[in-house]
Design a protein around this motif. Structure first.
Motif, short mmCIF file in Angstrom:
data_model
loop_
_atom_site.label_atom_id
_atom_site.label_comp_id
_atom_site.label_asym_id
_atom_site.label_seq_id
_atom_site.Cartn_x
_atom_site.Cartn_y
_atom_site.Cartn_z
N ALA A 94 -12.73 5.13 9.03
CA ALA A 94 -12.55 4.15 7.99
C ALA A 94 -13.48 4.00 6.92
N GLU A 95 -13.30 3.47 5.84
CA GLU A 95 -14.26 2.91 4.93
C GLU A 95 -13.98 1.54 5.14
N VAL A 96 -15.06 0.77 5.58
CA VAL A 96 -15.08 -0.80 6.23
C VAL A 96 -15.87 -1.67 5.09
N THR A 97 -15.04 -2.62 4.79
CA THR A 97 -15.87 -3.88 4.22
C THR A 97 -15.84 -5.10 5.23
N LEU A 98 -16.74 -5.71 5.16
CA LEU A 98 -16.92 -6.76 6.27
C LEU A 98 -17.30 -8.10 5.64
N VAL A 99 -16.43 -8.99 5.48
CA VAL A 99 -16.80 -10.29 4.82
C VAL A 99 -17.32 -11.11 6.13
N SER A 122 -9.29 8.01 9.00
CA SER A 122 -9.89 8.89 7.76
C SER A 122 -9.04 8.58 6.57
N GLY A 123 -9.94 8.17 5.46
CA GLY A 123 -9.18 7.77 4.19
C GLY A 123 -8.69 6.50 3.81
N ILE A 124 -8.82 5.95 5.29
CA ILE A 124 -8.17 4.51 5.24
C ILE A 124 -9.06 3.56 4.93
N ARG A 125 -8.83 2.42 4.16
CA ARG A 125 -9.71 1.25 3.63
C ARG A 125 -9.33 0.04 4.64
N MET A 147 0.90 -1.03 -0.07
CA MET A 147 0.00 0.06 -0.08
C MET A 147 0.85 1.27 -0.06
N SER A 148 0.24 2.37 -0.47
CA SER A 148 1.00 3.53 -0.50
C SER A 148 1.20 4.14 0.71
N PRO A 149 2.30 4.81 1.05
CA PRO A 149 2.68 5.51 2.26
C PRO A 149 1.28 6.58 2.75
N GLN A 150 1.17 6.46 4.31
CA GLN A 150 0.02 7.28 4.46
C GLN A 150 0.75 8.23 5.56
N THR A 151 0.16 9.33 5.75
CA THR A 151 0.58 10.31 6.79
C THR A 151 -0.44 10.07 7.97
N ALA A 152 0.31 10.05 8.98
CA ALA A 152 -0.60 9.71 10.46
C ALA A 152 -1.41 11.27 10.91
N PRO A 153 -2.37 11.13 10.99
CA PRO A 153 -3.19 12.54 11.70
C PRO A 153 -2.67 12.86 12.67
N SER A 154 -2.71 14.31 13.06
CA SER A 154 -2.52 14.60 14.34
C SER A 154 -3.14 14.37 15.40
N THR A 212 -8.74 -7.37 -1.42
CA THR A 212 -7.60 -6.79 -0.88
C THR A 212 -6.74 -5.87 -1.53
N GLY A 213 -7.06 -5.68 -2.99
CA GLY A 213 -6.57 -4.75 -3.69
C GLY A 213 -6.91 -3.38 -3.43
N GLY A 214 -7.92 -3.22 -2.84
CA GLY A 214 -8.45 -1.79 -2.34
C GLY A 214 -8.26 -1.57 -0.94
N ALA A 215 -7.61 -2.52 -0.26
CA ALA A 215 -7.51 -2.47 1.23
C ALA A 215 -6.21 -1.76 1.93
N ASP A 216 -6.18 -1.04 2.87
CA ASP A 216 -5.02 -0.52 3.41
C ASP A 216 -4.80 -1.51 4.62
N ILE A 217 -5.82 -1.98 5.32
CA ILE A 217 -5.63 -2.58 6.71
C ILE A 217 -6.47 -3.97 6.39
N TYR A 218 -5.96 -5.24 6.66
CA TYR A 218 -6.82 -6.33 6.64
C TYR A 218 -7.05 -6.98 8.16
N ILE A 219 -8.15 -7.44 8.71
CA ILE A 219 -8.34 -7.80 9.92
C ILE A 219 -8.87 -9.20 9.98
N GLY A 220 -8.28 -10.35 10.13
CA GLY A 220 -8.92 -11.63 9.92
C GLY A 220 -9.30 -11.82 11.17
N THR A 221 -10.56 -11.61 11.76
CA THR A 221 -10.98 -12.21 12.98
C THR A 221 -11.96 -13.27 12.67
N ALA A 222 -12.41 -13.95 11.64
CA ALA A 222 -12.80 -15.02 11.23
C ALA A 222 -12.35 -16.38 12.03
#
Length: 420
Positions: A243-248, A201-204, A1-8, A279-289
């Protein structure tokens, strides 16, 4: 993923409340006296405070107390002449940057969960388009009652943030969960939660949750014990963090969190396909399943009848979703989960290395475990390369909020562009 700037806002403090307009709601209950200290501390933090009380709250603490502490008249009656022309329920809800109800009684949670607007404070919450924070306070049996837990879960799913309750001595003489969080901690938690609204904010964020079902025949399956509550709580917490969240999701008896794209699947293969497709559009993947590790090699077309004393099934390995995501060339930040019946820390660190994940959150499950499958509480051991921490037992909503902050901190630490 491309670098991100941390919010203040990554490191919140009471300064996050400076110039915030907080509508403090007070409901009926002995903990109403604590709301006076909440009001005082909010103002000390630089917030502008207005107070709305239920009729029952006015029987515990006089409105004059809050008028003196907030510096503004207290709202408690929808039918005061001239109120609508000045600052009625619509105007007051539009004035606020956030609503904090402290204490939030069992009755109040039930009423706003059902969308009732039978007093001024409930009407304000229903008319509001700003974040809603609830500090539950009630007898331990009331908090543990399935009806209350259902109302609390429904409100959290719609975006309300529950701050507490804590455990401890109660006015009735009993001890247990249901005690309102102490004012100093509550105000700091509110500041943190408001700061967290911009945290991702702005993270998928892509999350997989719940069990999978591997069919044996048309009526039977094998799978794992999982309610999906932890994954759904994380989806809501990530959404609340901007975040913009997708839940499988595998098959669960939970409503999809509001504002979250939810994809329903059943088998491990379906979950693997759904996750890999996104996954191609995700910045973070959380596998809780709780994905089944094995699936029947052959699925019977009709129901298998009882014949003899034994039935043999041939099982084959299912796709390893976490390893597959971690192996991608342009991979997101990968967080795995581990449910263990012992040696939690050892297995968590081993999974971190074996799967190639960036972080692993592990919890103990089984009959003696304090949290885990099909429960409303959890405790986590979280590790990453070069660090670890423990998230002590709390509601899954609270654990999710803390874990999302930790994930965000690690994500920015590894992905922030140090030379923009």
């Amino acid at each position: 993923m491309s670098p991100q700037t941390a919010p203040s806002s990554r490191f919140p403090s009471l300064a996050d409340l400076h110039h915030k307009r907080i509508l403090l709601g007070v409901t009926g209950g002995i903990a109403a006296y604590k709301a006076a200290e909440v009001s005082r501390r909010l103002r000390l933090a630089g917030a502008e405070v207005r107070v709305a009380m239920t009729p029952a709250a006015c029987r515990f603490v006089q409105p004059l107390t809050f008028e003196a502490l907030s510096g503004h008249p207290v709202a408690y009656d929808m039918f005061v002449p001239g109120a609508e022309a000045a600052m009625g329920h619509i105007q007051l809800s539009r004035w606020a940057d956030a609503i904090l109800v402290a204490p939030a009684s069992a009755d109040f949670l039930a009423r706003i969960s059902l969308g009732l607007a039978d007093d001024l404070l409930a009407t304000l919450c229903l008319a509001a388009e700003v974040p809603l924070f609830l500090a539950p306070a009630m007898n331990r049996a009331m908090w543990l009652h399935p009806a209350t837990r259902s109302h609390a879960a429904a409100l959290a799913g719609r975006g309300a943030v529950l701050l507490g309750p804590d455990e401890g001595d109660q006015a009735c003489g009993e001890t247990g969960p249901g005690r309102m969080r102490e004012p100093a901690r509550l105000v700091l938690d509110l500041a943190e939660a408001l700061a967290a609204e911009r945290l991702l904010s702005g993270i998928r964020v892509l999350i997989s949750a719940g069990p999978t079902r591997e069919p044996i025949d048309p009526v039977r399956f094998i799978g794992n014990r999982s309610s999906g509550k932890m994954g759904y709580a994380l989806a809501a917490a990530a959404r609340n963090a901007g975040a913009e969240v997708t839940l499988v999701s595998g098959p669960v008896a939970l409503d999809a969190p509001a504002g979250v794209e939810t994809v329903r699947v059943e088998t491990a293969a379906e979950m693997h396909a759904a996750v890999m497709a996104r996954t191609g559009g995700a910045d973070i993947y959380i596998g809780t399943a709780a994905v089944a590790d094995y699936t029947p090699g052959r699925v019977a077309d009709t129901k298998i009848k009882k014949h003899g004393e034994q039935l043999e099934l041939t099982l084959i390995r299912t796709p390893d979703i976490l390893r597959s995501v971690a192996a991608l060339a342009d991979r997101p930040f990968v967080v795995g989960f581990a449910a263990e019946t012992g040696e939690v820390e050892t297995y968590a660190r081993a999974k971190l290395e074996a799967k190639g994940a960036d972080m692993v959150a592990a919890n103990e499950v089984g009959s003696g475990a304090p949290g885990g499958f099909e429960r409303d509480e959890n405790a986590l051991f979280v590790c990453w390369r070069g660090g670890e921490c423990h998230l002590p037992l709390a509601s899954k909503t609270e654990i999710a909020r803390r874990l999302i902050r930790l994930i965000a901190d690690r994500y920015y630490a590894e992905n922030t562009d140090q030379d923009p």
